[in-house]
Scaffold this motif. Sequence first.
Motif, PDB file in Angstrom:
ATOM      1  N   LEU A 110      -3.577  -8.216  -6.792  1.00 53.21           N
ATOM      2  CA  LEU A 110      -2.755  -9.352  -7.231  1.00 53.21           C
ATOM      3  C   LEU A 110      -1.540  -8.891  -8.024  1.00 53.21           C
ATOM      4  O   LEU A 110      -0.467  -9.503  -7.938  1.00 53.21           O
ATOM      5  CB  LEU A 110      -3.608 -10.309  -8.074  1.00 53.21           C
ATOM      6  CG  LEU A 110      -4.685 -11.087  -7.303  1.00 53.21           C
ATOM      7  CD1 LEU A 110      -5.620 -11.807  -8.260  1.00 53.21           C
ATOM      8  CD2 LEU A 110      -4.037 -12.082  -6.345  1.00 53.21           C
ATOM      9  N   ILE A 111      -1.694  -7.809  -8.780  1.00 48.96           N
ATOM     10  CA  ILE A 111      -0.548  -7.290  -9.540  1.00 48.96           C
ATOM     11  C   ILE A 111       0.591  -6.914  -8.604  1.00 48.96           C
ATOM     12  O   ILE A 111       1.779  -7.094  -8.924  1.00 48.96           O
ATOM     13  CB  ILE A 111      -0.984  -6.074 -10.387  1.00 48.96           C
ATOM     14  CG1 ILE A 111      -1.882  -6.520 -11.539  1.00 48.96           C
ATOM     15  CG2 ILE A 111       0.227  -5.329 -10.928  1.00 48.96           C
ATOM     16  CD1 ILE A 111      -2.414  -5.387 -12.383  1.00 48.96           C
ATOM     17  N   ASN A 112       0.242  -6.429  -7.406  1.00 50.45           N
ATOM     18  CA  ASN A 112       1.270  -5.992  -6.450  1.00 50.45           C
ATOM     19  C   ASN A 112       2.113  -7.152  -5.929  1.00 50.45           C
ATOM     20  O   ASN A 112       3.215  -6.912  -5.402  1.00 50.45           O
ATOM     21  CB  ASN A 112       0.609  -5.279  -5.264  1.00 50.45           C
ATOM     22  CG  ASN A 112       0.009  -3.944  -5.660  1.00 50.45           C
ATOM     23  OD1 ASN A 112       0.475  -3.308  -6.601  1.00 50.45           O
ATOM     24  ND2 ASN A 112      -1.017  -3.517  -4.937  1.00 50.45           N
ATOM     25  N   VAL A 113       1.621  -8.377  -6.053  1.00 49.03           N
ATOM     26  CA  VAL A 113       2.375  -9.519  -5.515  1.00 49.03           C
ATOM     27  C   VAL A 113       2.911 -10.415  -6.628  1.00 49.03           C
ATOM     28  O   VAL A 113       3.466 -11.483  -6.352  1.00 49.03           O
ATOM     29  CB  VAL A 113       1.494 -10.345  -4.546  1.00 49.03           C
ATOM     30  CG1 VAL A 113       1.052  -9.488  -3.377  1.00 49.03           C
ATOM     31  CG2 VAL A 113       0.293 -10.942  -5.256  1.00 49.03           C
ATOM     32  N   MET A 114       2.742  -9.987  -7.889  1.00 49.15           N
ATOM     33  CA  MET A 114       3.251 -10.756  -9.016  1.00 49.15           C
ATOM     34  C   MET A 114       4.426 -10.018  -9.650  1.00 49.15           C
ATOM     35  O   MET A 114       4.552  -8.798  -9.532  1.00 49.15           O
ATOM     36  CB  MET A 114       2.147 -10.970 -10.070  1.00 49.15           C
ATOM     37  CG  MET A 114       0.935 -11.737  -9.573  1.00 49.15           C
ATOM     38  SD  MET A 114       1.318 -13.489  -9.267  1.00 49.15           S
ATOM     39  CE  MET A 114      -0.239 -14.043  -8.557  1.00 49.15           C
ATOM     40  N   SER A 115       5.257 -10.752 -10.338  1.00 51.98           N
ATOM     41  CA  SER A 115       6.419 -10.140 -11.000  1.00 51.98           C
ATOM     42  C   SER A 115       6.122  -9.841 -12.466  1.00 51.98           C
ATOM     43  O   SER A 115       7.051  -9.586 -13.246  1.00 51.98           O
ATOM     44  CB  SER A 115       7.626 -11.082 -10.896  1.00 51.98           C
ATOM     45  OG  SER A 115       7.320 -12.348 -11.458  1.00 51.98           O
TER      46      SER A 115
END
Length: 248
Positions: free
Chosen positions: A171-176
């Motif tokens: 999820l971190i990879n798709v959040m800013s």
Amino acid sequence: MTGKPALRSWFSPGLIGLHVFAIVAVVFCVVMGLWQAGAYDDRQHHEQADKRVVPTVAFESLWVAGDPFLTKFNHRPVTVDGEFAPADQQVWVSGKELDGRTGAWLLAPFMVDGTDDAVMVLRGWAPETGDLPDVPSGALTVDGVLEPGESADSGFDDTTRTIGSVRIPALINVMSFDLYSGFVISTDENLAAGLELVPPPQPDDVSWTVGLRNLAYALQWWVFGLFAAFMWWRMTVETARASERKVA
């Protein structure tokens, strides 16, 4: 001839005292064993109560941004101050069951006051994925239960905003923004946007080894009782036989 002694010889005056002593000894051992077994049960119940009755704490005072998820955080009731990130940052988590039905969870990133990080908040369960609902606006407080992120690996579909598990690194990879390594199951109907609330899991069962000393003592007392009964039987038989031989 050494057969079984006659029944009348078991009740000779010399054996009455032995019978009384044996009865008292066996009853005492049984009662002491039951008392220790009761103490073991009480320890189990108290430990279960301690796990289930946990005071709610402020998320910010419990967990510092950037720190790993600790065991003491698991199933912990918390309140989190902050505000939701934009609605389009929400994520569906597919393959989630509720009351025997398979559907999806809706996760929304919640920006924690005083940090630049967000914690994912599970708003509720839906029978199927679809359009992302609006998020409440402005500063607010989320009531919920803290849980660790899931370990199952899964891909993210950016078109449908769908992922197969609450895997925080994915999820971190798709959040800013950065995410805490756990998530909060919301218990507030007002945040569910018409979805069904997901009941937080119960704390793990208490290990049978809690209060093990009491259980060992209970077994020990019962072994003593069996030994006392065996010695009573052996001494009675030998005494009765000796008495019959004297008579003969």
